[in-house]
Design a protein around this motif. Structure first.
Motif, PDB file in Angstrom:
ATOM      1  N   ARG A 226       0.199 -14.809   3.930  1.00 61.77           N
ATOM      2  CA  ARG A 226      -0.505 -14.045   2.910  1.00 61.77           C
ATOM      3  C   ARG A 226      -1.818 -13.468   3.444  1.00 61.77           C
ATOM      4  NH1 ARG A 226      -1.247 -18.818  -0.955  1.00 61.77           N
ATOM      5  NH2 ARG A 226      -1.505 -19.672   1.143  1.00 61.77           N
TER       6      ARG A 226
ATOM      7  N   ARG B 253       4.007  -9.852  -9.787  1.00 61.32           N
ATOM      8  CA  ARG B 253       4.554  -9.641  -8.462  1.00 61.32           C
ATOM      9  C   ARG B 253       5.596  -8.522  -8.453  1.00 61.32           C
ATOM     10  NH1 ARG B 253       7.002 -15.285  -7.906  1.00 61.32           N
ATOM     11  NH2 ARG B 253       7.319 -14.693 -10.083  1.00 61.32           N
TER      12      ARG B 253
ATOM     13  N   ARG C 119       0.135  -5.610   8.052  1.00 62.73           N
ATOM     14  CA  ARG C 119       0.231  -6.168   6.708  1.00 62.73           C
ATOM     15  C   ARG C 119       1.683  -6.487   6.371  1.00 62.73           C
ATOM     16  NH1 ARG C 119       0.600  -8.572   3.139  1.00 62.73           N
ATOM     17  NH2 ARG C 119       0.220  -8.301   0.898  1.00 62.73           N
TER      18      ARG C 119
ATOM     19  N   THR D 110       3.626  -3.131   0.862  1.00 65.51           N
ATOM     20  CA  THR D 110       4.180  -4.469   0.642  1.00 65.51           C
ATOM     21  C   THR D 110       4.521  -4.623  -0.810  1.00 65.51           C
ATOM     22  OG1 THR D 110       1.886  -5.182   0.536  1.00 65.51           O
ATOM     23  CG2 THR D 110       3.095  -5.696   2.528  1.00 65.51           C
ATOM     24  N   PRO D 111       5.746  -4.778  -1.163  1.00 69.23           N
ATOM     25  CA  PRO D 111       6.906  -4.601  -0.272  1.00 69.23           C
ATOM     26  C   PRO D 111       7.177  -3.116  -0.067  1.00 69.23           C
ATOM     27  CG  PRO D 111       7.624  -4.951  -2.514  1.00 69.23           C
ATOM     28  CD  PRO D 111       6.132  -5.055  -2.541  1.00 69.23           C
TER      29      PRO D 111
ATOM     30  N   HIS E 181       3.585 -10.147   5.835  1.00 66.60           N
ATOM     31  CA  HIS E 181       4.333 -10.361   4.596  1.00 66.60           C
ATOM     32  C   HIS E 181       5.743 -10.859   4.900  1.00 66.60           C
ATOM     33  CE1 HIS E 181       5.692  -9.501   0.484  1.00 66.60           C
ATOM     34  NE2 HIS E 181       6.705  -8.825   1.002  1.00 66.60           N
TER      35      HIS E 181
END
Lengths: 335, 335
Positions: free
Chosen positions: B264, A264, B255, A284-285, B259
DNA sequence: CGCCCTCAAGAAAGCGCTGTCAAACGCGGC
DNA sequence: GCCGCGTTTGACAGCGCTTTCTTGAGGGCG
């Protein structure tokens, strides 16, 4: 609208000489108000538009500024082109774009093309044209260079401090507690890529961190290479908690590779890019990255060009580069 | 390199007439081999480059093709420009790009600019120039239009089937079991946006699904509007399990909004875009989207233009649009 | 009232190239 | 040796505009 309207036709229609019409268009000399009005009226009635070619041939100035870019569709250069375009807007000058595709031979041909097109000045965006050729061209007409520094033309060059930018990015990661920071390098032959790598090393050195060659993976500034490099990194034996990619596109690739491997961002790995492409605010992010004021650079380059065209000095100012901290970087987990 | 080398200079140097040199350059007529060799040698010795302006003035053909785009830095049009550029490569013709910025007045001025530049043809990329003006221009010189259909010019227009694309995208979501599908619409005044909205509705109708106006949010084709629209959607009272955005950029915004709200993709919400921008393959997860062959379209448009310039018919073929299924869409959880 | 100076406007010479037209040239045939 | 033919080549007139040089008409002043 049938046979093209020429200046002569307008002149005859208005009962004046073509010189007079020319003078009215260019404001080259005083013309009596009556005639001016009359001619202007006829011009719009006939929907007259001066022939730029003829004008350029006669006056020796084509009012075109050649812009040698690398890829017309590059997200990075795109904004710069936009900046150039907007700065030239309303000045009478117009940009003529041509791409070199990071191919020296093609770039050289592009320059010849621009010269034969009799542009009044040339703006060069990076690329690999030999310094000598640029100096040559600069002897004949105004030249502004973006992204590299040509000896003898320093004050017409707009350089970005890639070294400082990379250093800042790396330092940011170090300050967040990261010790094992990987780097995805750009196309090795690019000066920019070399400088960014140097900045990365310098930051490590300054923090007395060991430089591990295994943590530096080659790339080519495109997404796919970032993906590959990161995959290699993950599968390699050296652990890392942060990645600094030499540009945003490779950072996007890295992001996906991490995602694929179940890592992640930013919890497991922090990620930093370089360029701040328009899209980087919406990944994202959102990506922490080094912001190059790309559009402003184009604007500044064009301004410098306009100054040169007026016979003044270019006086292009170095641009500020700054780290934009978003959400792809966090303090390293103490684990 | 000092005073510019002209054709005359070359001719004098070689001891022939300027006509002969011209003939050698253009291959307009036979010239004895000896003279040709000699002239060619002198040309390269003197580093001669024909003056395109003079040539254009004399011959009436400028060898330039005007390209009216909307934004030189747009990720969507960028590839099309690239396609045009590459198709024109080596034909002697060269593109001259100019942007209208989705502003009719500016577009009209851009066209005037191109005409005064005496381009030999014009390629128009979308935009809002009135049909009448385009028909007008087409009467004077070759015109190819991309992304819209102009009455009377049908065979010089390259349209994309936005309707079918949107329908396909929506159907895909329906087939995955989604029943509540939101749509983020594009700039309402754009024909493309309208067609995509229609396609969405048509797919719903075909599946006998209820069309809920609350699930359609306005956007403007930029990331930020996708973000906002999705936020509104989430905070609204209507549930949804999938979002179809009218273009990729808005899908990126969506998106991020998802988030932010802890939803998700694709587990909680499936997401589909439109355009297949170069970056869409590298978002997390890679975006399912409707692929427009943007670069090919540019290529095809330029080919059509070349055909028109040769006096043939444009014969531009409609391009295929297809859904690229990646990882942002999955079967709806049975819950 | 006449002279000189000023300023508006026209005539004409290019800018560097193309393309037409006519001259020059070479060749074979009688 | 001369004629006619087909080629190669040169002269020259533009292409549409700018710009210099001139002309001509006023206007101010002595």
């Amino acid at each position: 609208m049938e046979s093209t309207v020429t200046l002569d036709k307008v002149a005859r229609q208005a009962g004046v000489s073509s010189s007079t019409v020319s003078r009215i268009i260019n404001g080259t000399a005083r013309v009596s108000a009556v005639k001016r009005e009359n001619v202007l009226r006829i011009m719009s009635e006939l929907n007259y538009h001066p022939n730029v070619l003829a004008r350029g041939l006669a006056s020796g100035r084509s009012m075109g500024v050649g812009v040698l870019t690398q890829d017309i569709s590059s997200p990075f250069y795109g904004s710069t082109l936009r900046g150039i375009e907007s700065a030239l807007q309303g000045t009478g000058y117009h940009p003529i774009f041509i791409s070199g595709h990071w191919h020296v031979q093609e770039e050289l041909e592009a320059i010849d093309f621009l010269l034969s097109r009799r542009v009044d000045g040339v703006i060069v965006l990076g690329g690999g044209v030999p310094d000598m050729r640029l100096q040559d061209v600069a002897r004949r007409l105004p030249v502004v260079v973006l992204g590299r520094s040509v000896p003898g033309l320093e004050d017409q060059c707009l350089r970005l401090d890639n070294f400082a930018g990379a250093q800042q990015a790396t330092r940011h990661l170090i300050e967040l507690g990261h010790r094992n920071i990987a780097h995805i390098a750009g196309e090795a032959s690019h000066r920019d890529a070399q400088d960014r790598l140097e900045g990365y090393r310098a930051a490590l050195d300054a923090a007395k961190l060991h430089f591990d060659p295994d943590l530096v993976q080659p790339g080519d500034f495109h997404e796919a290479s970032g993906f590959l490099a990161t995959t290699r990194l993950i599968e390699g034996r050296t652990l890392f908690s942060a990645v600094f990619a030499a540009n945003d596109q490779m950072a996007y690739g890295a992001r996906l590779a991490l995602h694929r491997k179940g890592l992640r961002v930013p919890e497991d790995v922090s990620l930093v890019g370089f360029d701040d492409l328009p899209g980087s605010m919406y990944t994202t992010p959102p990506l922490t990255t080094v912001q190059q004021p790309v559009e402003d650079m184009g604007h500044a380059a064009a301004q410098g060009m306009l100054r040169l065209l007026r016979g003044e000095r270019a006086e292009v100012q170095p641009m500020n580069i700054r780290l934009v901290i978003r959400e792809s970087t966090v303090r390293r987990r103490s684990s």
